[in-house]
Design an enzyme around this catalytic site. Structure first.
Site, PDB file in Angstrom:
ATOM      1  CG  ASP A 188      51.796   2.441  47.656  1.00  0.00           C
ATOM      2  OD1 ASP A 188      52.284   2.253  48.783  1.00  0.00           O
ATOM      3  OD2 ASP A 188      51.496   1.525  46.872  1.00  0.00           O
TER       4      ASP A 188
ATOM      5  CG  PHE B 181      40.761   3.261  49.126  1.00  0.00           C
ATOM      6  CD1 PHE B 181      41.524   2.109  49.149  1.00  0.00           C
ATOM      7  CD2 PHE B 181      41.237   4.380  49.804  1.00  0.00           C
ATOM      8  CE1 PHE B 181      42.733   2.067  49.829  1.00  0.00           C
ATOM      9  CE2 PHE B 181      42.445   4.346  50.488  1.00  0.00           C
ATOM     10  CZ  PHE B 181      43.188   3.178  50.496  1.00  0.00           C
TER      11      PHE B 181
END
Length: 235
Positions: free
Chosen positions: A143, A216
């Protein structure tokens, strides 16, 4: 290159208490994913406990061990394990759907060189892994906490790398990847600050052949995002 954030000089003690390898988020567990957890955990799952484990015993062979922190839905993890059958992979994530999906892939593809943990990887590193036990560490697309006020929550910071390095064998490597340029620059700065690590490239590395492009990653590239890989070796 960005300036070194304040959090890079925080104490090890503070980060041992506060840093986490994950972000809590909701996710839908499919019936197939839950079934994989129910039926495959006994064979491929490892429960967390505060005791050092012998990875060779867990995998039932003496082979180089790779730690993967944060594997998402596990598709890339399964592919890498199949690309590198001579290596064993300890894959750690906290999110149930991803854990279930990786266990499902392991079963469907008969992958024998992955073990899965559902726990905070920081605690696993600190309490379960012995020094010099890892040949490699993979952390792909952690993240980025893109808001400046949240940068202190990023995983790749000096205190965490300080915790990882003793676990890494001589000539072992750390492979990071991100699609957030500012975070990539911070990662590069963090790893470069360790005299015991040597960059395998001038700055960012070509993507190693063993790391497949994830959905992704492909989606990001379609939106015009770049991806930065870093590979550093312990001297």
């Amino acid at each position: 290159m960005t300036n070194k954030p304040d959090q890079l000089v925080q104490s090890n003690e503070h980060h041992t208490r506060s840093i986490r390898s994950f972000v809590l988020r909701q996710g839908h567990m499919t019936a197939a994913q839950q079934r994989a957890i129910d039926t495959q955990w006994a064979q491929y799952g490892i429960d967390y406990h505060k005791n050092i484990v012998d990875l060779n015993t867990i995998f039932n062979r003496n082979a180089p061990k790779i730690l993967e922190i944060g594997f998402g839905m596990g598709v890339a993890s399964a592919a890498i394990a199949q690309n590198l059958p001579a290596y064993d992979f300890l894959a750690i994530d906290v999110h149930g759907p991803g854990v279930g999906n990786l266990l499902k892939l392991i079963q469907e593809q008969n992958i024998q060189n992955i073990k899965v943990m559902r726990h905070d990887a920081v605690e696993v590193v600190n309490y379960m892994l012995s020094n010099n036990s890892l040949h490699g560490i993979h952390i792909f697309f952690p993240d980025p906490w893109h808001k400046k006020r949240h940068h202190k929550r990023r995983l790749i910071q000096i205190p965490f790398i300080e915790q990882l390095l003793p676990k890494l064998q001589k000539n072992g490597y750390i492979h990071l990847a991100t699609d957030w340029q500012e975070y990539a620059e911070q990662m590069l700065e963090v790893l470069t600050s360790f005299s015991e690590l040597q960059n395998t490239a001038t700055d960012f590395a070509p993507t190693p052949a063993y790391r497949p492009e994830t959905k992704f990653e492909a989606r990001g590239k379609r939106l015009g995002h770049n991806v930065w890989d870093l590979v550093f070796v312990k001297k």
